[in-house]
Design a protein around this motif. Structure first.
Motif, PDB file in Angstrom:
ATOM      1  N   ARG A 126       4.501  15.072  -5.863  1.00 37.92           N
ATOM      2  CA  ARG A 126       3.225  15.580  -6.055  1.00 37.92           C
ATOM      3  C   ARG A 126       2.330  14.821  -4.979  1.00 37.92           C
ATOM      4  O   ARG A 126       1.479  15.390  -4.271  1.00 37.92           O
ATOM      5  N   LYS A 127       2.499  13.601  -4.622  1.00 40.21           N
ATOM      6  CA  LYS A 127       1.822  12.976  -3.735  1.00 40.21           C
ATOM      7  C   LYS A 127       2.029  13.631  -2.227  1.00 40.21           C
ATOM      8  O   LYS A 127       1.002  13.357  -1.510  1.00 40.21           O
ATOM      9  N   LEU A 128       3.110  13.708  -1.799  1.00 43.07           N
ATOM     10  CA  LEU A 128       3.524  14.520  -0.541  1.00 43.07           C
ATOM     11  C   LEU A 128       2.697  15.864  -0.532  1.00 43.07           C
ATOM     12  O   LEU A 128       2.051  16.081   0.500  1.00 43.07           O
ATOM     13  N   LEU A 129       2.821  16.677  -1.660  1.00 33.59           N
ATOM     14  CA  LEU A 129       1.955  17.944  -1.734  1.00 33.59           C
ATOM     15  C   LEU A 129       0.537  17.489  -1.596  1.00 33.59           C
ATOM     16  O   LEU A 129      -0.157  18.437  -0.849  1.00 33.59           O
ATOM     17  N   LEU A 130      -0.142  16.681  -2.204  1.00 35.88           N
ATOM     18  CA  LEU A 130      -1.156  16.403  -2.181  1.00 35.88           C
ATOM     19  C   LEU A 130      -1.821  16.038  -0.600  1.00 35.88           C
ATOM     20  O   LEU A 130      -2.783  16.431  -0.207  1.00 35.88           O
ATOM     21  N   ALA A 131      -1.029  15.141  -0.164  1.00 37.45           N
ATOM     22  CA  ALA A 131      -1.528  14.805   1.155  1.00 37.45           C
ATOM     23  C   ALA A 131      -1.302  15.930   2.297  1.00 37.45           C
ATOM     24  O   ALA A 131      -2.197  15.865   3.023  1.00 37.45           O
ATOM     25  N   PHE A 165       0.929   1.163 -14.070  1.00 40.74           N
ATOM     26  CA  PHE A 165      -0.643   0.931 -14.017  1.00 40.74           C
ATOM     27  C   PHE A 165      -0.798  -0.395 -14.769  1.00 40.74           C
ATOM     28  O   PHE A 165      -1.543  -1.112 -14.564  1.00 40.74           O
ATOM     29  N   LYS A 166       0.009  -0.685 -15.765  1.00 41.51           N
ATOM     30  CA  LYS A 166      -0.223  -2.038 -16.352  1.00 41.51           C
ATOM     31  C   LYS A 166       0.163  -3.234 -15.511  1.00 41.51           C
ATOM     32  O   LYS A 166      -0.467  -4.243 -15.438  1.00 41.51           O
ATOM     33  N   ALA A 167       1.396  -2.899 -14.618  1.00 46.18           N
ATOM     34  CA  ALA A 167       1.633  -4.072 -13.797  1.00 46.18           C
ATOM     35  C   ALA A 167       0.501  -4.099 -12.667  1.00 46.18           C
ATOM     36  O   ALA A 167       0.350  -5.430 -12.224  1.00 46.18           O
ATOM     37  N   THR A 168       0.196  -3.066 -12.453  1.00 48.39           N
ATOM     38  CA  THR A 168      -0.986  -3.115 -11.184  1.00 48.39           C
ATOM     39  C   THR A 168      -2.184  -3.784 -11.621  1.00 48.39           C
ATOM     40  O   THR A 168      -2.760  -4.424 -10.836  1.00 48.39           O
ATOM     41  N   ALA A 169      -2.531  -3.500 -12.987  1.00 51.97           N
ATOM     42  CA  ALA A 169      -3.931  -3.993 -13.368  1.00 51.97           C
ATOM     43  C   ALA A 169      -3.858  -5.471 -13.771  1.00 51.97           C
ATOM     44  O   ALA A 169      -4.545  -6.163 -13.306  1.00 51.97           O
ATOM     45  N   PHE A 229      -7.286   8.908   0.598  1.00 55.06           N
ATOM     46  CA  PHE A 229      -7.360   8.147  -0.862  1.00 55.06           C
ATOM     47  C   PHE A 229      -5.725   8.637  -1.381  1.00 55.06           C
ATOM     48  O   PHE A 229      -5.281   7.798  -2.015  1.00 55.06           O
ATOM     49  N   THR A 230      -5.091   9.820  -1.244  1.00 54.55           N
ATOM     50  CA  THR A 230      -3.876  10.063  -1.691  1.00 54.55           C
ATOM     51  C   THR A 230      -2.708   9.149  -1.060  1.00 54.55           C
ATOM     52  O   THR A 230      -1.938   8.693  -1.997  1.00 54.55           O
ATOM     53  N   ILE A 231      -2.925   8.712   0.178  1.00 51.81           N
ATOM     54  CA  ILE A 231      -1.776   8.080   0.840  1.00 51.81           C
ATOM     55  C   ILE A 231      -1.730   6.744   0.096  1.00 51.81           C
ATOM     56  O   ILE A 231      -0.778   6.110  -0.200  1.00 51.81           O
ATOM     57  N   PHE A 232      -3.101   6.048  -0.107  1.00 50.63           N
ATOM     58  CA  PHE A 232      -3.165   4.477  -0.174  1.00 50.63           C
ATOM     59  C   PHE A 232      -3.279   4.435  -1.966  1.00 50.63           C
ATOM     60  O   PHE A 232      -2.946   3.252  -2.415  1.00 50.63           O
ATOM     61  N   PHE A 233      -3.787   5.335  -2.784  1.00 51.72           N
ATOM     62  CA  PHE A 233      -3.950   4.955  -3.961  1.00 51.72           C
ATOM     63  C   PHE A 233      -3.399   5.813  -5.047  1.00 51.72           C
ATOM     64  O   PHE A 233      -3.267   5.570  -6.225  1.00 51.72           O
ATOM     65  N   VAL A 234      -2.794   7.136  -4.745  1.00 53.10           N
ATOM     66  CA  VAL A 234      -2.352   8.146  -5.674  1.00 53.10           C
ATOM     67  C   VAL A 234      -0.906   7.640  -5.771  1.00 53.10           C
ATOM     68  O   VAL A 234      -0.092   7.681  -4.789  1.00 53.10           O
ATOM     69  N   PRO A 235      -0.453   7.544  -7.046  1.00 56.19           N
ATOM     70  CA  PRO A 235       1.064   6.971  -7.459  1.00 56.19           C
ATOM     71  C   PRO A 235       1.839   8.048  -7.324  1.00 56.19           C
ATOM     72  O   PRO A 235       1.232   9.393  -7.735  1.00 56.19           O
ATOM     73  N   GLU A 236       3.059   8.105  -7.063  1.00 59.21           N
ATOM     74  CA  GLU A 236       3.967   9.166  -7.049  1.00 59.21           C
ATOM     75  C   GLU A 236       4.495   9.482  -8.397  1.00 59.21           C
ATOM     76  O   GLU A 236       4.977   8.256  -9.025  1.00 59.21           O
ATOM     77  N   THR A 237       4.324  10.339  -9.054  1.00 59.02           N
ATOM     78  CA  THR A 237       4.678  10.589 -10.629  1.00 59.02           C
ATOM     79  C   THR A 237       6.189  11.342 -10.617  1.00 59.02           C
ATOM     80  O   THR A 237       6.568  11.684 -11.778  1.00 59.02           O
ATOM     81  N   LYS A 238       6.660  12.116  -9.361  1.00 56.07           N
ATOM     82  CA  LYS A 238       7.518  12.839  -9.590  1.00 56.07           C
ATOM     83  C   LYS A 238       9.023  11.890 -10.164  1.00 56.07           C
ATOM     84  O   LYS A 238       9.154  11.138  -9.588  1.00 56.07           O
ATOM     85  N   GLY A 239       9.607  12.669 -11.192  1.00 56.34           N
ATOM     86  CA  GLY A 239      10.756  11.873 -11.735  1.00 56.34           C
ATOM     87  C   GLY A 239      10.537  10.908 -12.460  1.00 56.34           C
ATOM     88  O   GLY A 239      11.525  10.247 -12.791  1.00 56.34           O
TER      89      GLY A 239
END
Length: 171
Positions: A5-10, A162-166, A142-152
């Motif tokens: 998803r992240k690659l497609l968004l970028a 997100f809990k670990a990041t927070a 924004f996509t490169i630096f902040f959007v997490p890859e959710t594939k798989g």
């Protein structure tokens, strides 16, 4: 979905950025070509036909830019945010958060549509498309630096990320 998803968004944001920038270049060249001719002295009703008089500017370029922009949008920035949105929000807030995202999306679409003419009047056609291009570039960053890859990843893994990041812990 194999690409992620992240690659497609970028890639989508990059395509949209480049096509908007080229669209701006087209209008900059077209406006310069028109302003260097005697057409600016003709009645505004005749100005609509002046594109055919601008011989040095390829008239097919805006169509190509539009098609490429739409293809880029359809590749990622159109459908993928809705998919990622359903994956990154925890179940307990998904309904409210999704509603807020839908409201923000349609509000932004309304503002772009409403203010387009004013932008063209105030910063010219090429300035408007270069502004759009800069927003697409910010989307890319924004996509490169902040959007997490959710594939798989499972929904539980994404929530744990997100809990670990927070809490400041590495994922």
């Amino acid at each position: 979905d194999k690409a992620g998803r992240k690659l497609l968004l970028a890639v989508s944001a990059l395509i949209m950025c480049i096509s908007s920038a080229v669209f701006g270049v087209y209008f900059k060249i077209w406006q310069a070509d028109i302003n260097n001719s005697s057409l600016h002295k003709i009645d505004s009703l005749m100005f609509a036909n002046s594109v055919s008089e601008a011989k040095s500017v390829p008239t097919w370029l805006p169509l190509i830019c539009l098609v490429v922009f739409i293809a880029g949008f359809a590749l990622g920035c159109g459908p993928i945010p809705w998919l990622v949105m359903s994956e990154i929000f925890p179940v307990r807030v998904r309904g409210i958060a999704s509603g807020a995202c839908v409201l923000a999306n349609w509000s932004a679409a309304f503002l772009v549509t409403k203010e387009f003419h004013d932008l063209v009047e105030n910063i010219t056609q090429y300035g408007t498309f270069w502004l759009f291009s800069s927003f697409c570039f910010m989307n890319l960053l924004f996509t490169i630096f902040f959007v997490p890859e959710t594939k798989g990843r499972t929904l539980e893994e994404i929530e744990a990320h997100f809990k670990a990041t927070a809490s400041g812990q590495p994922d």
